[in-house]
Design a protein around this motif. Structure first.
Motif, PDB file in Angstrom:
ATOM      1  N   SER A   1      38.254 -51.418  32.985  1.00 39.84           N
ATOM      2  CA  SER A   1      37.383 -50.407  32.620  1.00 39.84           C
ATOM      3  C   SER A   1      37.169 -49.328  33.585  1.00 39.84           C
ATOM      4  O   SER A   1      36.217 -48.338  32.408  1.00 39.84           O
ATOM      5  N   TRP A   2      37.530 -48.561  34.066  1.00 43.27           N
ATOM      6  CA  TRP A   2      38.092 -47.619  35.051  1.00 43.27           C
ATOM      7  C   TRP A   2      38.302 -46.819  34.436  1.00 43.27           C
ATOM      8  O   TRP A   2      37.816 -45.735  33.932  1.00 43.27           O
TER       9      TRP A   2
ATOM     10  N   THR B   1      36.914 -46.458  30.706  1.00 40.23           N
ATOM     11  CA  THR B   1      35.521 -45.285  31.070  1.00 40.23           C
ATOM     12  C   THR B   1      36.015 -43.732  30.978  1.00 40.23           C
ATOM     13  O   THR B   1      35.224 -43.219  30.383  1.00 40.23           O
TER      14      THR B   1
ATOM     15  N   ALA C   1      31.811 -39.545  35.816  1.00 38.96           N
ATOM     16  CA  ALA C   1      32.457 -40.173  37.158  1.00 38.96           C
ATOM     17  C   ALA C   1      32.440 -40.562  37.946  1.00 38.96           C
ATOM     18  O   ALA C   1      32.163 -41.921  38.424  1.00 38.96           O
ATOM     19  N   VAL C   2      30.970 -40.351  38.854  1.00 36.98           N
ATOM     20  CA  VAL C   2      30.199 -40.592  39.821  1.00 36.98           C
ATOM     21  C   VAL C   2      29.628 -41.430  39.255  1.00 36.98           C
ATOM     22  O   VAL C   2      29.404 -43.123  39.882  1.00 36.98           O
TER      23      VAL C   2
ATOM     24  N   ALA D   1      30.901 -44.761  38.043  1.00 46.24           N
ATOM     25  CA  ALA D   1      31.192 -45.940  39.201  1.00 46.24           C
ATOM     26  C   ALA D   1      30.205 -46.218  39.201  1.00 46.24           C
ATOM     27  O   ALA D   1      30.558 -47.694  39.998  1.00 46.24           O
TER      28      ALA D   1
ATOM     29  N   LEU E   1      29.822 -49.121  37.253  1.00 43.84           N
ATOM     30  CA  LEU E   1      30.480 -50.651  37.266  1.00 43.84           C
ATOM     31  C   LEU E   1      30.193 -51.139  39.111  1.00 43.84           C
ATOM     32  O   LEU E   1      31.135 -52.049  39.037  1.00 43.84           O
ATOM     33  N   TRP E   2      29.916 -50.605  39.823  1.00 45.18           N
ATOM     34  CA  TRP E   2      30.138 -51.115  41.453  1.00 45.18           C
ATOM     35  C   TRP E   2      29.097 -51.902  41.463  1.00 45.18           C
ATOM     36  O   TRP E   2      29.187 -53.723  41.533  1.00 45.18           O
TER      37      TRP E   2
ATOM     38  N   ILE F   1      33.617 -48.010  44.727  1.00 40.37           N
ATOM     39  CA  ILE F   1      32.737 -46.669  44.215  1.00 40.37           C
ATOM     40  C   ILE F   1      33.586 -45.599  44.123  1.00 40.37           C
ATOM     41  O   ILE F   1      33.821 -45.055  42.936  1.00 40.37           O
TER      42      ILE F   1
ATOM     43  N   GLY G   1      36.813 -45.714  42.146  1.00 40.21           N
ATOM     44  CA  GLY G   1      36.186 -45.930  40.725  1.00 40.21           C
ATOM     45  C   GLY G   1      36.080 -44.563  39.916  1.00 40.21           C
ATOM     46  O   GLY G   1      37.021 -43.726  39.133  1.00 40.21           O
ATOM     47  N   ALA G   2      35.320 -43.320  41.114  1.00 39.24           N
ATOM     48  CA  ALA G   2      34.928 -41.902  40.567  1.00 39.24           C
ATOM     49  C   ALA G   2      36.514 -41.290  40.665  1.00 39.24           C
ATOM     50  O   ALA G   2      36.350 -40.834  39.782  1.00 39.24           O
TER      51      ALA G   2
ATOM     52  N   ILE H   1      38.241 -42.453  37.266  1.00 36.85           N
ATOM     53  CA  ILE H   1      37.910 -42.061  35.763  1.00 36.85           C
ATOM     54  C   ILE H   1      38.123 -40.614  35.326  1.00 36.85           C
ATOM     55  O   ILE H   1      38.757 -40.166  34.791  1.00 36.85           O
TER      56      ILE H   1
END
Length: 225
Positions: free
Chosen positions: A27-28, A31, A60-61, A64, A67-68, A75, A78-79, A82
């Motif tokens: 997913s990251w 995205t 990105a933020v 993230a 998705l969290w 978070i 992930g950011a 991404i």
């Protein structure tokens, strides 16, 4: 033979089945890749790297965080993933155009699945994927998610270095893409494989005019000095 099962890391009370780190990492990666594909097709008038940076940072933020809510993990990591993947993908979608979607997808996603160990152990895949495990961003993201959730962040250094390397390479390539696109604009060629849509030609022409004004100002400053 009697089968003996031993938990390397027992699951928590609110994690009764175990999270699939492969899906989290996919997913990251997806995205980060999709934002540049969408911008390339839907906003071709965005031509300079500095126009992309705030969009990529916010995306990105924001994604993230979203998705969290789905996965309840990670978070910050992930950011970062991404953002770095978007930088790497954007270097190719900006210069090659939408035709870059297929090779970028193959490298960032399809090759990374068997190399990640998320779907099946890497001992069961061909040797080439074991080599790619230390190079591609998806295996690094899978291991990063697994380490943070279950193994107290053990072994993050190499994974973070891999992700940072992709982001750094993407940053350099985007800066080079700015120079190349500006050179094409001076020659009157515009953006390669530019997607025409309502309002885009006028905005592209305005961007060309702004670039020429900046270049003229820089040339004047240089002459004065």
């Amino acid at each position: 033979m009697a089968l003996e099962t031993r938990d390397v890391r027992p699951l928590t009370a609110d994690d009764t089945m175990g999270s699939n780190s492969l899906y989290v990492a996919m997913s990251w990666i997806m995205t980060g890749f999709l934002i540049m594909a969408v911008l390339r097709g839907g906003a071709p008038e965005l031509r300079r790297f500095r126009q992309f940076l705030p969009l990529l940072a916010g995306w990105a933020v924001g994604m993230a965080v979203w998705l969290w809510f789905l996965f309840d993990v990670l978070i910050g990591a992930g950011a970062a993933i991404i953002f770095c993947v978007a930088l790497a993908a954007g270097a190719f979608t900006r210069t090659i155009g939408l035709a870059a979607i297929v090779p970028v997808m193959i490298v960032l996603m399809l090759l990374g699945v068997p190399a990640s160990g998320g779907g099946l152990p890497v001992s069961m895949v061909p040797d080439v994927f074991r080599t790619l495990q230390d190079v591609l961003p998806l295996p690094a993201a899978v291991d990063l998610a697994r380490s943070l959730v279950y193994f107290d962040a053990t072994g993050l250094g190499g994974n973070l270095l891999t992700i940072a390397a992709w982001g750094g390479a993407g940053l350099v390539l985007n800066l080079l893409a700015d120079l190349w696109l500006a050179h094409r604009a001076r020659q009157g060629k515009g953006i390669p494989a530019e997607v025409s849509r309502a309002g885009a030609p006028g905005k592209a022409a305005q961007a060309d005019a702004e670039e020429r004004q900046e270049e003229a100002a820089l040339a004047g400053s240089a002459a004065a000095s």
